[in-house]
Scaffold this motif. Sequence first.
Motif, PDB file in Angstrom:
ATOM      1  N   ILE A   5       0.744  -1.151  -0.564  1.00 30.20           N
ATOM      2  CA  ILE A   5       0.147   0.062   0.177  1.00 30.20           C
ATOM      3  C   ILE A   5       1.148   0.854   0.256  1.00 30.20           C
ATOM      4  N   LYS A   6       1.850   1.527   0.495  1.00 29.66           N
ATOM      5  CA  LYS A   6       3.068   2.446   0.894  1.00 29.66           C
ATOM      6  C   LYS A   6       3.527   2.938  -0.892  1.00 29.66           C
ATOM      7  N   GLU A   7       3.967   1.618  -1.173  1.00 29.10           N
ATOM      8  CA  GLU A   7       3.872   2.050  -2.811  1.00 29.10           C
ATOM      9  C   GLU A   7       3.545   2.172  -3.445  1.00 29.10           C
ATOM     10  N   ASP A   8       1.993   1.612  -3.554  1.00 35.40           N
ATOM     11  CA  ASP A   8       0.904   2.259  -4.213  1.00 35.40           C
ATOM     12  C   ASP A   8       0.996   3.745  -4.568  1.00 35.40           C
ATOM     13  N   LEU A   9       0.970   4.089  -2.865  1.00 30.13           N
ATOM     14  CA  LEU A   9       0.496   5.822  -2.350  1.00 30.13           C
ATOM     15  C   LEU A   9       1.891   6.704  -3.598  1.00 30.13           C
ATOM     16  N   GLU A  10       2.721   5.888  -2.708  1.00 24.79           N
ATOM     17  CA  GLU A  10       4.539   6.358  -3.359  1.00 24.79           C
ATOM     18  C   GLU A  10       4.049   6.822  -5.397  1.00 24.79           C
ATOM     19  N   ILE A  11       3.465   5.491  -5.512  1.00 24.08           N
ATOM     20  CA  ILE A  11       3.359   6.247  -7.767  1.00 24.08           C
ATOM     21  C   ILE A  11       1.994   6.898  -7.567  1.00 24.08           C
ATOM     22  N   MET A  12       1.099   6.627  -6.261  1.00 23.45           N
ATOM     23  CA  MET A  12      -0.296   7.102  -7.177  1.00 23.45           C
ATOM     24  C   MET A  12      -0.128   8.344  -8.125  1.00 23.45           C
ATOM     25  N   GLY A  13      -0.704   8.927  -8.889  1.00 24.95           N
ATOM     26  CA  GLY A  13      -0.714  10.585  -9.485  1.00 24.95           C
ATOM     27  C   GLY A  13      -1.936  11.177  -8.843  1.00 24.95           C
ATOM     28  N   PRO A  14      -2.028  11.768  -9.615  1.00 27.53           N
ATOM     29  CA  PRO A  14      -3.692  13.328  -9.569  1.00 27.53           C
ATOM     30  C   PRO A  14      -4.430  12.007  -8.974  1.00 27.53           C
ATOM     31  N   VAL A  15      -4.985  11.934  -7.727  1.00 27.44           N
ATOM     32  CA  VAL A  15      -6.219  11.720  -8.005  1.00 27.44           C
ATOM     33  C   VAL A  15      -7.814  12.636  -7.929  1.00 27.44           C
ATOM     34  N   LYS A  16      -9.368  12.743  -8.138  1.00 29.39           N
ATOM     35  CA  LYS A  16     -10.475  13.402  -7.811  1.00 29.39           C
ATOM     36  C   LYS A  16     -10.555  13.234  -6.293  1.00 29.39           C
ATOM     37  N   LEU A  17     -10.068  14.831  -6.045  1.00 31.63           N
ATOM     38  CA  LEU A  17     -10.566  14.138  -3.837  1.00 31.63           C
ATOM     39  C   LEU A  17     -12.510  13.605  -4.157  1.00 31.63           C
ATOM     40  N   SER A  18     -13.117  13.691  -5.173  1.00 35.99           N
ATOM     41  CA  SER A  18     -14.101  13.409  -5.341  1.00 35.99           C
ATOM     42  C   SER A  18     -14.466  11.769  -4.481  1.00 35.99           C
ATOM     43  N   ASP A  19     -13.410  10.897  -5.087  1.00 33.91           N
ATOM     44  CA  ASP A  19     -13.268   9.592  -5.417  1.00 33.91           C
ATOM     45  C   ASP A  19     -12.401   9.721  -3.814  1.00 33.91           C
ATOM     46  N   VAL A  20     -11.517  10.252  -3.514  1.00 34.93           N
ATOM     47  CA  VAL A  20     -10.862   9.832  -2.138  1.00 34.93           C
ATOM     48  C   VAL A  20     -12.056   9.614  -1.325  1.00 34.93           C
ATOM     49  N   GLU A  21     -12.849  10.895  -1.330  1.00 38.04           N
ATOM     50  CA  GLU A  21     -14.165  10.709  -0.030  1.00 38.04           C
ATOM     51  C   GLU A  21     -14.998   9.473  -0.073  1.00 38.04           C
ATOM     52  N   THR A  22     -15.016   9.402  -1.095  1.00 40.70           N
ATOM     53  CA  THR A  22     -15.930   8.333  -1.429  1.00 40.70           C
ATOM     54  C   THR A  22     -15.643   6.479  -0.745  1.00 40.70           C
ATOM     55  N   ALA A  23     -14.141   6.653  -1.026  1.00 37.23           N
ATOM     56  CA  ALA A  23     -13.481   5.395  -1.088  1.00 37.23           C
ATOM     57  C   ALA A  23     -13.713   6.252   0.963  1.00 37.23           C
ATOM     58  N   GLN A  24     -13.130   7.144   1.789  1.00 41.47           N
ATOM     59  CA  GLN A  24     -13.313   7.859   2.583  1.00 41.47           C
ATOM     60  C   GLN A  24     -14.527   6.896   3.271  1.00 41.47           C
ATOM     61  N   GLN A  25     -15.216   7.042   2.967  1.00 43.70           N
ATOM     62  CA  GLN A  25     -16.885   7.136   3.125  1.00 43.70           C
ATOM     63  C   GLN A  25     -17.387   5.697   3.190  1.00 43.70           C
ATOM     64  N   ASN A  26     -16.970   4.767   2.249  1.00 42.65           N
ATOM     65  CA  ASN A  26     -17.269   3.319   2.271  1.00 42.65           C
ATOM     66  C   ASN A  26     -16.554   2.622   3.379  1.00 42.65           C
ATOM     67  N   ILE A  27     -15.444   2.929   3.633  1.00 40.94           N
ATOM     68  CA  ILE A  27     -15.281   2.622   5.063  1.00 40.94           C
ATOM     69  C   ILE A  27     -15.789   3.080   6.062  1.00 40.94           C
ATOM     70  N   VAL A  28     -16.716   4.314   5.865  1.00 43.32           N
ATOM     71  CA  VAL A  28     -16.533   4.982   7.712  1.00 43.32           C
ATOM     72  C   VAL A  28     -18.305   4.042   7.582  1.00 43.32           C
ATOM     73  N   LYS A  29     -18.610   3.228   6.839  1.00 42.15           N
ATOM     74  CA  LYS A  29     -20.204   3.185   6.537  1.00 42.15           C
ATOM     75  C   LYS A  29     -20.044   1.760   6.888  1.00 42.15           C
ATOM     76  N   VAL A  30     -18.421   0.707   6.308  1.00 41.84           N
ATOM     77  CA  VAL A  30     -18.132  -0.660   7.242  1.00 41.84           C
ATOM     78  C   VAL A  30     -18.180  -0.697   9.040  1.00 41.84           C
ATOM     79  N   ILE A  31     -17.325   0.616   9.135  1.00 44.14           N
ATOM     80  CA  ILE A  31     -17.336   0.630  10.922  1.00 44.14           C
ATOM     81  C   ILE A  31     -18.469   1.274  11.038  1.00 44.14           C
ATOM     82  N   ARG A  32     -19.332   2.016  10.661  1.00 43.40           N
ATOM     83  CA  ARG A  32     -20.804   2.071  11.522  1.00 43.40           C
ATOM     84  C   ARG A  32     -21.560   0.314  11.017  1.00 43.40           C
ATOM     85  N   ARG A  33     -21.339   0.345  10.035  1.00 44.94           N
ATOM     86  CA  ARG A  33     -22.410  -1.570  10.208  1.00 44.94           C
ATOM     87  C   ARG A  33     -21.645  -2.063  11.143  1.00 44.94           C
ATOM     88  N   LEU A  34     -19.824  -2.230  11.533  1.00 42.49           N
ATOM     89  CA  LEU A  34     -19.906  -3.734  12.432  1.00 42.49           C
ATOM     90  C   LEU A  34     -20.176  -2.952  13.515  1.00 42.49           C
TER      91      LEU A  34
END
Length: 333
Positions: free
Chosen positions: A286-315
């Motif tokens: 994951i560290k390597e993927d983050l280092e080589i990751m180019g620019p991404v849409k902020l909305s995509d990052v926020e969607t991924a974060q929201q997905n994880i938050v939803k998992v936490i709330r489900r748990l």
Amino acid sequence: MADKLTGIQKTAILLLALGDDFAAQVFQRLDRREIAKISKAMVEMESIPKETAEQVLREFNETLTISKEMLLGGVDAVKKLLGHVDEETAKYVIDSLELDAGQIPFRELTNVSPKILAQILRNEHPQTLALIIGHLPPEHAADLLSHLPPGVRPEVLMRLAKLESVPEEMLFEVDKVLQSQLIAIGAKEGKKVGGVQAVAEILNAVERSIEEEVLSEIEEEASQLAEEIRQLMFVFEDIIHLDDRAIREVLKEISNEDLTLALKTASEELREKFFSNLSERAANMIKEDLEIMGPVKLSDVETAQQNIVKVIRRLEAEGRIVIGGKGGGDVLV
């Protein structure tokens, strides 16, 4: 005359001469600083003599027949071109040039929930709805349309298809009434004194028993409002307060793709929180993927974060972890 111009000034003249569509395509391939510099040159050149424009065009090996004696630059020309780029870039350029963006009808509606907007507009004539939808970006227009009654949608789109020029005064008048309605129901900010965020912050500070009692009562009256409050009460960065056992439980339920994307804007402390609970191999990948990751849409990052938050709330709902209002967590066994 052209030999006294800078490269930026010549580029500005070229784009003005070749028209909005061509200029918009060029802007899409430039970064913000380059767009700002070219826009500044356009603003400073209120008009360009025909001879100067022809000299510049010859330098670019282009042939152009100019039907007017002058090419019009200035603030209006810049604003027209910026209408073809994304809103964030346009705002950056306008702010950097300290330009007056001017009043643009219905612009602020993109910040209003389509569901709320559809409720406000439910009694409006289809012609008015067509007028409003026609001034929204396609994705926002689609969201609003999906929340309108099924029987109204075809009528609105048919009217939109036939809609031609509308007096500017009428647009601003409709927008003014709509903005007043949004402020009245709290969907658009006047002076910020409350809102869902304020409620979430208050409930984060009270005892868990009080929090649940209040949310349960709110849910009986307005389930959607209760859900919005809950979403704001635990955000992605709050994961830092979960203990390692809870983190490992979360990691079982999320994909590496979502985690990598979500960590793009995360604090170093939160990144380490996840890495320390992964295997060394998985963490390094994951560290390597983050280092080589180019620019991404902020909305995509926020969607991924929201997905994880939803998992936490489900748990938490499943009783597998506990999330305290002030942070902290544990796994139930």
